[in-house]
Design a protein around this motif. Structure first.
Motif, short mmCIF file in Angstrom:
data_model
loop_
_atom_site.label_atom_id
_atom_site.label_comp_id
_atom_site.label_asym_id
_atom_site.label_seq_id
_atom_site.Cartn_x
_atom_site.Cartn_y
_atom_site.Cartn_z
N LEU B 187 -5.49 44.73 -74.21
CA LEU B 187 -6.59 45.25 -73.87
C LEU B 187 -6.71 46.58 -74.59
O LEU B 187 -8.03 46.71 -74.60
CB LEU B 187 -5.91 45.35 -71.89
N PRO B 188 -6.15 47.60 -74.36
CA PRO B 188 -6.58 48.35 -75.03
C PRO B 188 -7.56 48.21 -76.90
O PRO B 188 -8.88 48.63 -76.39
CB PRO B 188 -5.21 48.93 -76.40
N SER B 189 -7.04 46.91 -77.32
CA SER B 189 -8.22 46.64 -78.56
C SER B 189 -9.60 45.90 -77.64
O SER B 189 -10.33 46.69 -78.48
CB SER B 189 -7.67 45.47 -79.24
N ALA B 205 -4.45 54.20 -73.26
CA ALA B 205 -4.44 52.68 -73.76
C ALA B 205 -2.86 52.92 -73.56
O ALA B 205 -1.62 53.33 -73.58
CB ALA B 205 -4.79 52.76 -75.69
#
Lengths: 221, 221
Positions: B187-189, B205
């Motif tokens: 998800l952070p990407s 993040a």
């Protein structure tokens, strides 16, 4: 073991790996292995006892080469995350091209039909990835929340799913491109962000492209 | 179709799905399906023509329910990325618990042994994920480099590999935890970073945890 016996075992193993990779476990008989290798069926039973026995030997033989493969990724001059990425491209290539690796993956997929417990074919990949991530963590290259062992486990399973489904749906030639898509989606989360929302080395997230470790060393044996 | 014929077809289909999920395609005979369903073998041949025919019907029937499943994730009040995550947990649960979904996944894994071309079981998941990512992009929730269609393709393949390998190596009960590890890494990407290296909503993040869409609606039919 005598040299001649070793040569026979090797030729049986390679013939069996080719056949398992092409036709699957159920689709391959001891007679097929005999015909492909140019040895007698008796030689198969003498050296491996059964079809299960030679299937296990194929999977174990593939394992025996991983330590050599991962030893190539010990070059401390290359950042450990880059070595992890390069290793993944080499494993993907082996899954696409190397009969023993292909046979190992197919035997794993068909394990329910094999009357012998196959060793976990991912344990060594996961161990290698854990080691590289631990090095990266030590060097301060990983995002704060990334713990090496669970992250290696997650990466290996997602990686293997990506490679095997891509080959099944689009063919082996596409695997490298899809692996690049996957790393582009995964690396920004993995890597430590420098202050100001920029990635390490000032690269913006997602602009990353793989820089393989020296090609000379990248072919699995 | 008459009501009685429909009931017969349904009971044959469900018996076949259970057996394919438990014993695999090669391990299931038309007689087994007849015995499990309490119908005659003649009924199998009459309604589905062959074992291949009923295997295809099992895979297609599973597809028929995805549009209903994904329609539940149309609630515009919930951010689209959150809906995508919730959908993935529901699919993972279906892969662990629902006989028709399990049968579909196992028939896919054994497709080389089935004498009929199975439809691509991932096309509908990929279409649903593409739609949700396109919504997220439109709302400005995605990182600049994330393109919906290739990202959906990557996510679906990695997701399926993660779920199926986790079940094989650790058992179905662990899949939800591993899926959370995977989303934390992914998800952070995926998400747009707010200025200053912070995530949207000020979340750092990797601190993200899944907030499933209403449990009431989350069970696949």
């Amino acid at each position: 073991m005598q040299e001649r016996a070793r040569t026979t075992r090797r030729s049986l193993l390679e013939a069996a790996a080719q056949l398992f990779a092409e036709q699957g476990y159920a689709g391959t008989s001891v007679n097929d292995i005999s015909a492909r290798s140019g040895r007698t069926s008796g030689a198969v039973y003498f050296h491996y006892a059964s079809k299960e026995g030679i299937a296990l030997a194929v999977v174990r033989d593939r394992f025996a080469t991983w330590p050599q493969l991962t030893a190539r990724y010990a070059d401390a001059a290359v950042p450990p995350v880059d070595r992890l990425v390069a290793l993944s491209y080499d494993i993907a290539r082996a899954l696409a091209e190397d009969p023993l690796t292909r046979a190992g993956a197919r035997l794993w997929a068909e394990r329910a039909t094999i009357d012998a417990p196959l060793p976990d074919p991912f344990a060594l990949w996961t161990a290698a990835a854990t080691r590289l991530l631990a090095e990266a963590r030590h060097a301060g290259h990983l995002a704060a929340h990334v713990r090496p062992a669970p992250t290696a486990r997650t990466l290996v399973r997602a990686f293997f799913g990506l490679c095997s489904l891509t080959e099944a749906l689009e063919g082996a030639a596409t695997v490298t491109d899809r692996l690049t898509d996957w790393w582009q989606l995964t690396l920004p989360s993995l890597r430590a962000a420098a202050p100001g929302g920029q990635r390490r080395d000032g690269e913006p997230a997602g602009e990353w492209a793989p820089t393989p470790v020296s090609r000379r060393n990248s072919r699995p044996s």
